[in-house]
Structures are given as C-alpha cells and as structure tokens.
Scaffold this active site. Structure first.
Site, short mmCIF file in Angstrom:
data_model
loop_
_atom_site.label_atom_id
_atom_site.label_comp_id
_atom_site.label_asym_id
_atom_site.label_seq_id
_atom_site.Cartn_x
_atom_site.Cartn_y
_atom_site.Cartn_z
NE ARG A 104 92.33 18.67 58.07
CZ ARG A 104 91.19 19.38 58.14
NH1 ARG A 104 90.38 19.24 59.17
NH2 ARG A 104 90.86 20.21 57.17
CG HIS A 131 93.08 24.45 55.19
ND1 HIS A 131 93.10 23.28 54.45
CD2 HIS A 131 91.85 24.51 55.77
CE1 HIS A 131 91.93 22.67 54.58
NE2 HIS A 131 91.16 23.39 55.38
CD GLN A 134 88.00 26.18 53.33
OE1 GLN A 134 87.85 25.12 53.91
NE2 GLN A 134 87.01 26.79 52.70
CG ASP A 219 89.86 29.71 60.94
OD1 ASP A 219 88.88 29.03 61.28
OD2 ASP A 219 90.98 29.21 60.68
CB CYS A 259 87.70 27.67 56.38
SG CYS A 259 88.27 27.73 58.09
NE ARG A 287 88.11 22.23 51.19
CZ ARG A 287 88.50 21.75 52.38
NH1 ARG A 287 87.97 22.25 53.47
NH2 ARG A 287 89.45 20.82 52.49
N1 NVA Z 1 92.34 27.20 61.60
C1 NVA Z 1 91.46 26.07 61.73
C2 NVA Z 1 90.94 25.67 60.38
C3 NVA Z 1 89.99 24.49 60.41
C4 NVA Z 1 89.51 24.10 59.04
C5 NVA Z 1 92.21 24.92 62.40
O1 NVA Z 1 93.36 24.68 62.04
O2 NVA Z 1 91.63 24.28 63.27
N1 CP Z 2 87.24 23.78 56.47
C1 CP Z 2 87.67 22.54 56.77
O1 CP Z 2 88.78 22.13 56.42
O2 CP Z 2 86.76 21.79 57.44
P1 CP Z 2 87.03 20.37 58.13
O3 CP Z 2 87.94 20.61 59.31
O4 CP Z 2 85.66 19.92 58.56
O5 CP Z 2 87.65 19.44 57.15
#
Ligand code: NVA
Ligand code: CP
Length: 303
Positions: A104, A131, A134, A219, A259, A287
């Site tokens: 990540r 992502h 997800q 989101d 998500c 997940r």
């Molecule tokens: N768009 C959000 C998704 C988090 C799972 C982010 O990147 O923070």
């Molecule tokens: N939806 C998601 O990826 O959650 P986290 O940021 O908690 O991993």
C-alpha cells in the site's frame, strides 16, 4: 512459470476474475462451516504499508493465518524503505525471502517498479490510482446478495479517485455499466475514461446519474494524502452526498456500498450507510474471503 502480479484488475482476465469471485464465496462458506484449509503452510506474505489501514492489514494477515502461513507487517518507519533504500533493491531482497508481497503506497509507479524487480507475486493494496483488492470484495458482495453483476448499473458518486478508477476497470472486466457523477475538477482520469468509454459515462449531476442504479457507491471526499485539501473538497462535493433522496432514484432493490472508512454527514448520510440498503459490513468482511481467493490463485493455482 513467471510470477503473476495483481496491480490492477486488468492483470487478470474476466474469466479468471469471475472464478476468483466464485472461489471467494466458496472459501467463505467453508470457513464459516469450520473447515480448516491450509494451502499456504510455510508461506510468508510481506505487507508493506506506507499509508494507514484497518481492513486491508487485518484481512491479509488473517487470511495468511487461516491458510497456515504467516504475514510480516513492514512500515517505512521501521524499515530501510523509509530511509530511502531503492525500491528495486528492496524488491530483490524481500522477494528472495518471502513468497508474496502486498504493498500500500502513494505512486502507482512504485508498485509497478517493485513488481518489475520482484521474483514473487506482488499485490496492490491501494495506490493513489487504484484499489483493486477492494473491488473483489465489492463484486463478491453484490453477487452474494443480488446475483451476477453483468449488465447491471453501478453509480459512483463523488471523487474520481483510486476507488473510482478501479470501478472503471471493473466495469470492463465484469461487463457492467458505470455512471460517475463528479464535480468538474474531481473527475476520474480522462484517458482511463476514454479507454473504457463503452462501459463508463461521466456527468455532473448525481440525481440523473443515480436513476435506475443497482449499486450506489461513494468514498471519502479527501483520500489519504489529501488531508490538507479537506475544506476545499468539502465545498466542491457539497452536492454529492449519498442521502435518502438520492437512494430513492435508484432501483428499489439497489444496494449501497462504501469501501470504508466513511464520514457520516459528508459523502454519506447515516440513514443510508446504517440503513436497510447498505451492505457495507458484508463488503468489509468480504475483503478477507476475496483476498484468500486471490492468495490461493497467485500462490497455489498459478505456481
Ligand atoms: N480513497 C480512499 C480509499 C481508502 C480505502 C483513500 O485512498 O484514502
Ligand atoms: N477499504 C480499505 O481499504 O480499508 P483500510 O484503509 O482500512 O484498509
């Protein structure tokens, strides 16, 4: 055999993705029946997190434990990655010891570079652009509660961000219609939209977009790394809240997905996310099951 990677949904064929979703549903049922299944005994997953996570970390770590393997959490704070060791070198070293790496991070090019130098499969666990993990859980959830997603209408409300980009890929791979409603300055990547114009349409008006939807999803307005833009974004997205009035325009059997983490009162009203059409908790749980299917595919089926 060369390692397969999962950096976006386009790395797998539609047939592979559909099998993976069915396998996730099967693995979930087996797990709930108390079945012990340990296909990854002796295998190790390295998990590099350059951004925060609750669901992704816990689901991957639990998946490895259930499968009889082990997961190592690696944060840039405590590794040489945070002190500037090149990605190429980190990839060579880590992939000589572990069996799979999950990352990540910020730039999507980082996971691409890591994969180029990795001897083992690399999984994108969120970048600024995509992502895909997800989306596996999202599609699994829809298919569990409503059946095949093929030919359905999905509406994305709000920021044209990493999740939205993965929905665009999903529309192509799972063959559904995607309508994105975003303010002009926050639309998804124009090239990506143009390349998927048979499946995706982008518009300003969330009301028009939502008519006849089978899934309504959204989101946060400010993603990780955009915290300083929060106020500007809150103004731009003020008309892009998923609330009860908007949900009424969708089909009566439409479901709401998010998500998570969610900001009640911003991108979604409490009455929607905590209401009857919301499947966000099942989506979050999935997940675990979807990523088990992914790990099995990368480390058992494709070796
Ligand atoms: N768009 C959000 C998704 C988090 C799972 C982010 O990147 O923070
Ligand atoms: N939806 C998601 O990826 O959650 P986290 O940021 O908690 O991993």
């Amino acid at each position: 055999m060369a390692s397969r990677h999962f950096l976006t949904l386009l790395d797998f064929s539609p047939a592979e993705l559909n099998l993976l979703i069915q396998r996730a549903i099967e693995l979930k049922a087996r797990h709930k029946a108390g079945d012990i299944y340990e296909p990854l005994r002796g295998k190790v997953l390295g998990m590099i997190f350059e951004k925060s996570s609750t669901r992704t970390r816990v689901s991957f770590e639990t998946a490895m434990y259930h499968f009889g393997g082990h997961a190592i959490f690696l944060s840039p704070r405590d590794t040489q990655l945070g002190r500037g060791e090149p990605i190429e070198d980190s990839a060579r070293v880590l992939s000589s010891m572990v069996d799979c790496v999950m990352i990540r991070t910020f730039a999507h090019s980082t996971v691409e570079l890591f994969a180029e130098y990795s001897k083992v499969p690399v999984i994108n666990a969120l970048t600024d652009d995509h992502h895909p993990c997800q989306l596996l859980a999202d599609i699994q959830t829809f298919e569990e509660v409503r059946g095949s997603i093929q030919g359905k209408k999905v509406v994305w409300i709000g920021d044209g961000n990493n999740m939205c980009h993965s929905y665009i890929h999903a529309a192509k791979q799972f063959d559904f219609e995607l309508v994105v409603a975003s303010p002009e300055d926050y639309r998804p990547n124009a090239e990506l939209v143009a390349a998927h114009s048979d499946y995706v349409q982008v518009m300003d008006d969330p009301l028009t977009a939502t008519c006849g939807a089978d899934i309504v999803t959204t989101d946060v307005w400010a993603s990780m790394g955009q915290e300083e833009e929060q106020n500007r974004r809150a103004k731009a997205f003020a008309n892009y809240q998923v609330n009860a009035e908007l949900m009424q325009l969708a089909r009566p059997e439409a479901i709401f997905l998010h998500c998570l983490p969610a900001h009640r009162g911003e991108e979604v009203c409490a009455s929607v996310i905590d209401g009857e059409q919301s499947y966000v908790w099942q989506q979050a749980e999935n997940r675990l099951h979807a990523q088990k299917a992914l790990l099995e595919f990368l480390l058992v089926t494709h070796t």
